[in-house]
Design a protein around this motif. Structure first.
Motif, PDB file in Angstrom:
ATOM      1  N   THR A 160      23.579  97.278  10.250  1.00 11.43           N
ATOM      2  CA  THR A 160      23.259  97.225  11.673  1.00 11.43           C
ATOM      3  C   THR A 160      24.538  96.905  12.455  1.00 11.43           C
ATOM      4  O   THR A 160      25.330  96.084  11.997  1.00 11.43           O
ATOM      5  N   PRO A 161      24.787  97.521  13.623  1.00 16.02           N
ATOM      6  CA  PRO A 161      23.906  98.386  14.410  1.00 16.02           C
ATOM      7  C   PRO A 161      24.251  99.879  14.352  1.00 16.02           C
ATOM      8  O   PRO A 161      24.084 100.584  15.334  1.00 16.02           O
ATOM      9  N   GLN A 162      24.738 100.365  13.188  1.00 17.45           N
ATOM     10  CA  GLN A 162      25.056 101.793  13.081  1.00 17.45           C
ATOM     11  C   GLN A 162      24.161 102.556  12.123  1.00 17.45           C
ATOM     12  O   GLN A 162      24.392 103.740  11.859  1.00 17.45           O
ATOM     13  N   THR A 163      23.134 101.923  11.600  1.00 15.74           N
ATOM     14  CA  THR A 163      22.342 102.528  10.528  1.00 15.74           C
ATOM     15  C   THR A 163      21.750 103.879  10.911  1.00 15.74           C
ATOM     16  O   THR A 163      21.573 104.754  10.052  1.00 15.74           O
ATOM     17  N   GLU A 164      21.463 104.088  12.198  1.00 17.58           N
ATOM     18  CA  GLU A 164      20.886 105.378  12.602  1.00 17.58           C
ATOM     19  C   GLU A 164      21.830 106.551  12.328  1.00 17.58           C
ATOM     20  O   GLU A 164      21.378 107.684  12.168  1.00 17.58           O
ATOM     21  N   VAL A 165      23.144 106.294  12.297  1.00 15.17           N
ATOM     22  CA  VAL A 165      24.077 107.376  11.957  1.00 15.17           C
ATOM     23  C   VAL A 165      23.770 107.868  10.544  1.00 15.17           C
ATOM     24  O   VAL A 165      23.596 109.064  10.292  1.00 15.17           O
ATOM     25  N   SER A 166      23.670 106.931   9.602  1.00 15.01           N
ATOM     26  CA  SER A 166      23.358 107.292   8.217  1.00 15.01           C
ATOM     27  C   SER A 166      21.977 107.923   8.101  1.00 15.01           C
ATOM     28  O   SER A 166      21.790 108.919   7.386  1.00 15.01           O
ATOM     29  N   ALA A 167      20.998 107.348   8.805  1.00 13.60           N
ATOM     30  CA  ALA A 167      19.637 107.871   8.721  1.00 13.60           C
ATOM     31  C   ALA A 167      19.563 109.300   9.247  1.00 13.60           C
ATOM     32  O   ALA A 167      18.885 110.157   8.673  1.00 13.60           O
ATOM     33  N   GLY A 182      22.851 122.528   4.249  1.00 17.22           N
ATOM     34  CA  GLY A 182      23.722 122.745   3.098  1.00 17.22           C
ATOM     35  C   GLY A 182      24.854 121.757   2.982  1.00 17.22           C
ATOM     36  O   GLY A 182      25.848 122.021   2.303  1.00 17.22           O
ATOM     37  N   GLY A 183      24.709 120.611   3.630  1.00 15.60           N
ATOM     38  CA  GLY A 183      25.743 119.579   3.582  1.00 15.60           C
ATOM     39  C   GLY A 183      25.451 118.530   2.528  1.00 15.60           C
ATOM     40  O   GLY A 183      24.456 118.597   1.796  1.00 15.60           O
ATOM     41  N   THR A 184      26.311 117.548   2.475  1.00 17.00           N
ATOM     42  CA  THR A 184      26.185 116.453   1.514  1.00 17.00           C
ATOM     43  C   THR A 184      25.965 115.142   2.245  1.00 17.00           C
ATOM     44  O   THR A 184      26.756 114.766   3.114  1.00 17.00           O
ATOM     45  N   PHE A 185      24.881 114.455   1.912  1.00 20.63           N
ATOM     46  CA  PHE A 185      24.694 113.061   2.328  1.00 20.63           C
ATOM     47  C   PHE A 185      24.580 112.230   1.082  1.00 20.63           C
ATOM     48  O   PHE A 185      23.797 112.543   0.181  1.00 20.63           O
ATOM     49  N   LEU A 186      25.375 111.168   1.026  1.00 17.73           N
ATOM     50  CA  LEU A 186      25.283 110.275  -0.121  1.00 17.73           C
ATOM     51  C   LEU A 186      25.401 108.835   0.347  1.00 17.73           C
ATOM     52  O   LEU A 186      26.404 108.461   0.974  1.00 17.73           O
ATOM     53  N   GLN A 187      24.356 108.058   0.099  1.00 16.45           N
ATOM     54  CA  GLN A 187      24.452 106.619   0.334  1.00 16.45           C
ATOM     55  C   GLN A 187      25.094 106.004  -0.902  1.00 16.45           C
ATOM     56  O   GLN A 187      24.496 105.961  -1.975  1.00 16.45           O
ATOM     57  N   ALA A 188      26.321 105.559  -0.722  1.00 18.58           N
ATOM     58  CA  ALA A 188      27.079 105.014  -1.845  1.00 18.58           C
ATOM     59  C   ALA A 188      26.553 103.639  -2.227  1.00 18.58           C
ATOM     60  O   ALA A 188      25.743 103.033  -1.520  1.00 18.58           O
ATOM     61  N   HIS A 236      30.000 116.669   5.090  1.00 18.71           N
ATOM     62  CA  HIS A 236      30.002 115.677   4.018  1.00 18.71           C
ATOM     63  C   HIS A 236      30.029 114.288   4.647  1.00 18.71           C
ATOM     64  O   HIS A 236      30.939 113.970   5.416  1.00 18.71           O
ATOM     65  N   PHE A 237      29.017 113.495   4.332  1.00 20.79           N
ATOM     66  CA  PHE A 237      28.916 112.136   4.870  1.00 20.79           C
ATOM     67  C   PHE A 237      28.665 111.171   3.731  1.00 20.79           C
ATOM     68  O   PHE A 237      27.759 111.372   2.913  1.00 20.79           O
ATOM     69  N   PHE A 238      29.468 110.115   3.692  1.00 21.83           N
ATOM     70  CA  PHE A 238      29.308 109.064   2.685  1.00 21.83           C
ATOM     71  C   PHE A 238      29.266 107.733   3.418  1.00 21.83           C
ATOM     72  O   PHE A 238      30.170 107.421   4.200  1.00 21.83           O
ATOM     73  N   GLY A 239      28.222 106.959   3.190  1.00 24.83           N
ATOM     74  CA  GLY A 239      28.111 105.717   3.944  1.00 24.83           C
ATOM     75  C   GLY A 239      27.253 104.686   3.241  1.00 24.83           C
ATOM     76  O   GLY A 239      26.815 104.862   2.096  1.00 24.83           O
TER      77      GLY A 239
END
Length: 353
Positions: free
Chosen positions: A31-38, A48-54, A24-27
């Motif tokens: 910059t300079p961490q955007t690649e983590v979210s991408a 089967g995980g959750t990604f949500l750009q809040a 589960h990742f919420f973000g």
């Protein structure tokens, strides 16, 4: 270990989190961490995980709070201004005794500052990540491989002690590429009887909360939490020392800056100067005993940071007045050079001989 693969720091950290069991990742991008979210946006749906750009950093950290309450491994990542926005939620998570992973890939500040590497969030990470009496586990990698390894460690210790963990990196580590190996994943399930999951009426309902209206109740809980922190301080300090046995000068640095310091120290020793290095890997708990021990035998210390001087305060406290503690730093996204650090070492050496 798996075969070595060349990866950017941000992406290697994200892959390590997935292999450590994060689903589960919420973000929110910055910059300079955007690649983590991408990276998480690409990988999470496939496993089967959750990604949500809040809609904001504030929303993201509160989603972490909710997911963490179920006992699942959950993380968020951001960069300096974004972590500031998350500070209230981090305090709620700590006050609810919940484990999670928070990643800060630091940039220059204050304010919007710039997108170049910085270490000016040390105070925030170690002493003021939110309101109230609490600490986070704080890990400071100096290589991409260490980013991978410490991600596993951070999740494990966050679960073990029921507290937030933070990876404190910087734009240099987030953006650079190095070969890495990923540990083979072995399931080590931890019982989480406190989690707000279904139980079929087999136990009382769990309530996750950080609100206690009776002052005595809150005081008791905070004291219990700090007793746990003492266990963390006794057992979970990570630190690396080199050449300290005969050192007249001991240089203290963490993260990417420690790589620069290592080059300077090798040059100094090649010139006949007795110089050692202490690299804190956990910034909280801080390696106070190791620095205090070094202060018993050396003549001076030098703290090098990409800031105007923050960790240097903790170094001085640990040294406890036994030796002078000097400081050298560059800030605003300027990276110190080995030559600059060597010049500071030579300057100090001239005064201690």
């Amino acid at each position: 270990m798996t075969d070595r693969v060349l990866m950017k720091g941000n992406e290697a950290l994200a892959e390590a989190a997935i292999r450590a069991g994060c689903r589960h990742f919420f973000g929110y991008p910055i910059t300079p961490q955007t690649e983590v979210s991408a990276y998480m946006a690409k990988r999470m749906p496939k496993i089967g995980g959750t990604f949500l750009q809040a809609e904001s950093e504030v929303a993201a950290i509160n989603m972490v709070l909710g997911a963490a309450s179920t006992g699942k491994r959950v993380m968020t990542s951001s960069s300096s201004p974004g972590i500031s926005l998350k500070s209230e939620g981090i305090s709620y998570i700590a006050g609810s005794d919940l484990p999670c992973l928070i990643v800060n890939v630091m940039r220059g500040g204050p304010g919007l500052g710039g997108i170049q590497p910085s270490q000016a969030d040390y105070w925030q990470a170690t002493h003021a990540s939110g309101h109230g009496d609490f600490f986070n586990l704080v890990f400071a990698p100096s290589t991409i491989q260490e980013m991978v390894n410490l991600t596993f460690t951070a999740f494990d210790l966050a679960d073990k002690y029921r507290m937030p963990a933070m990876i404190l990196a910087d734009g240099m580590l987030g953006q650079m590429m190095e070969p890495v190996e990923f540990p083979e994943v072995q399931a080590h399930p931890i019982e989480k009887p406190w989690a707000t999951t279904g139980h079929g009426g087999k136990r009382p309902h769990n309530i996750v909360n950080s609100l206690y209206l009776k002052p005595e109740d809150l005081e008791d809980l905070v004291r219990q939490r700090f007793a746990r922190y003492e266990v963390v301080k006794e057992n979970e300090v990570l630190v690396e020392s080199q050449y300290t046995e005969d050192a007249d000068i001991v240089v203290v640095a963490y993260g990417a800056t420690a790589r620069i310091v290592n080059s300077a120290v090798k040059s100094a020793r090649a010139k006949g100067l007795k110089v050692g290095v202490i690299r804190p890997i956990t910034l909280w708990p801080f390696p106070e005993k190791v620095i205090a021990q070094a202060a018993d035998s050396c003549k001076a210390m030098l703290c090098v940071e990409m800031s105007m001087g923050q960790m240097v305060d903790d170094v001085r406290l640990a040294a406890n007045g036994k030796v002078p503690v000097h400081f050298f730093g560059r800030t605003g996204g300027v990276i110190p050079t080995p030559a600059e650090v060597l010049a500071e070492i030579e300057k100090i050496a001239g005064g201690v001989q």
